[in-house]
Design a protein around this motif. Structure first.
Motif, short mmCIF file in Angstrom:
data_model
loop_
_atom_site.label_atom_id
_atom_site.label_comp_id
_atom_site.label_asym_id
_atom_site.label_seq_id
_atom_site.Cartn_x
_atom_site.Cartn_y
_atom_site.Cartn_z
N TRP A 67 59.47 35.41 51.82
CA TRP A 67 58.10 34.83 51.33
C TRP A 67 57.00 35.89 51.60
O TRP A 67 56.23 36.16 50.62
CB TRP A 67 57.85 33.83 52.07
N LEU A 68 57.04 36.71 52.65
CA LEU A 68 56.16 37.79 52.82
C LEU A 68 56.23 39.17 51.93
O LEU A 68 55.28 39.58 51.28
CB LEU A 68 56.12 38.17 54.38
N GLY A 76 55.16 37.96 48.60
CA GLY A 76 53.62 37.90 48.45
C GLY A 76 53.11 39.14 48.52
O GLY A 76 51.91 39.46 47.67
N LEU A 77 53.46 40.04 49.35
CA LEU A 77 52.94 41.52 49.33
C LEU A 77 53.38 42.43 47.89
O LEU A 77 52.39 42.97 47.37
CB LEU A 77 53.34 42.22 50.24
N GLN A 99 52.44 30.11 57.25
CA GLN A 99 52.70 31.29 56.72
C GLN A 99 51.68 31.79 55.41
O GLN A 99 51.49 33.00 55.50
CB GLN A 99 54.26 30.97 55.91
N GLU A 125 49.84 35.29 55.60
CA GLU A 125 49.98 36.20 54.64
C GLU A 125 48.65 36.76 54.37
O GLU A 125 48.14 37.96 53.82
CB GLU A 125 50.62 35.71 53.18
#
Length: 338
Positions: free
Chosen positions: A23-24, A27-28, A253, A257
């Motif tokens: 997920w991270l 996202g990044l 989360q 983020e």
């Protein structure tokens, strides 16, 4: 997505896997940052599965030398052109043992007196800070000598720990980059007062360094398990209830983020020693409360708990923890609703 100067290595915690932090990474990467999430054989989800099946003993601090070798091999392979990853400035990040590994990898060594400090705190089983058991295992572990990787620009630790290894000010000459430590008030493994706040106070007084705490979040809030988004249990090893995962993990989360993105953007915008200072705030987003603390606010909060005689363990009930935490933090953090 804009072209970024920074790229990230994100190390999972003990028993973790790259899937837990997809997920991270996604996202990044959508915002232009390249993110690598390595596997750590011997201390990953397969190792914990072997423990549960009775095939292997529980992994502990003895896995740290292997984890440091994993990171060294990854960085060396990139430098040699084995694989291509855009970016010139490295951000080391991790969750729990992964965050601990990141600090060790930049040259942080246990401060003298670890055995004495462990003898003092382990007279009773530290149920409110289980990370102390692992920290004290380092008394018997020989760590390789490490120096900070070339191009290191920042360290990010989710549910990081190390208060027994690094008392206040002990890393002031070792860590040369800004740090972001993230924690939750329901964390009984690495409680934020002693661990994330304590770690920040062990670091040099960098104006950009900070701690982010989320009320009702736990040690496992940054871990996204299979089926979590659909509300199902899935087949992931980390099938945890709310008492362990904390409240609203997906919303937590999302907030984390945003904090990571803001921290990275500020590091890119900082020029040399003129770093953008962390802005302390109290943020209410829906039912969640997030606190971002600079060094002064962190120090004031730790001082308040010490004045009470001890640092109380986080309570299990999300309904009671926010009240006590917010009351303690209200004296140092302005309130914002967003």
């Amino acid at each position: 997505a804009p072209k970024r100067e920074q790229w990230m290595v994100l190390m999972p915690g003990l028993g973790g896997s790259p899937a837990h932090f997809r997920w991270l990474g996604r996202g990044l990467s959508r915002r232009g940052w390249a993110v690598l999430v390595p596997e750590h054989p011997g201390s990953d989800d397969e190792a914990v599965q072997a423990l549960l099946e009775g095939r292997l003993p529980p992994p502990g601090a003895e896995v740290l030398p292997a984890r440091l070798k994993d990171l060294d091999a990854l960085l060396k392979a990139r430098d040699q052109g084995v694989f291509q990853v855009p970016g010139q400035r490295l951000v080391l990040a991790g969750h729990s043992l992964g965050a601990f590994s990141a600090l060790l990898s930049i040259g942080a060594r246990p401060a003298p007196g670890l055995e004495r400090r462990c003898a003092s705190v382990l007279r009773d089983l530290p149920l409110s800070n289980l990370s102390r058991l692992l920290q004290c295992q380092l008394v018997d572990v020989s760590l390789p000598k490490q120096v900070a990787p070339n191009g290191l620009s920042a360290v990010i630790g989710f549910n990081s720990f190390g208060s027994l290894l690094w008392p206040a000010g002990s890393l002031s000459e070792t860590v040369k980059v800004p740090v972001l430590f993230i924690g939750g008030t329901l964390d009984l493994i690495t409680p934020p007062i002693s661990e994330q706040l304590g770690l920040l106070l062990a670091m040099p007084a960098d104006p950009s360094s900070r701690v982010v705490l989320v009320e009702g979040a736990s040690h496992f809030s940054p871990v996204r398990v299979e089926g979590q988004r659909q509300g199902g249990r899935g087949e992931d090893l980390f099938q945890l209830g709310e008492e362990l995962v904390g409240v609203q993990p997906l919303q937590v989360q999302a907030l984390l983020e945003q904090e990571v993105v803001q921290f990275l953007v500020e590091q890119e915008q900082s020029k040399g020693e003129n770093r953008i200072p962390a802005k302390t705030l109290h943020l209410k987003r829906g039912e969640l409360h997030l606190h971002r603390l600079d060094r002064d606010a962190a120090s004031a909060l730790v001082h308040q708990y010490r004045m009470r005689g001890s640092s109380p363990a986080p309570k299990r009930s999300p309904a009671t923890v926010p009240l006590t935490t917010r009351a303690a933090m209200a004296t140092t953090i302005p309130c914002t609703t967003g």
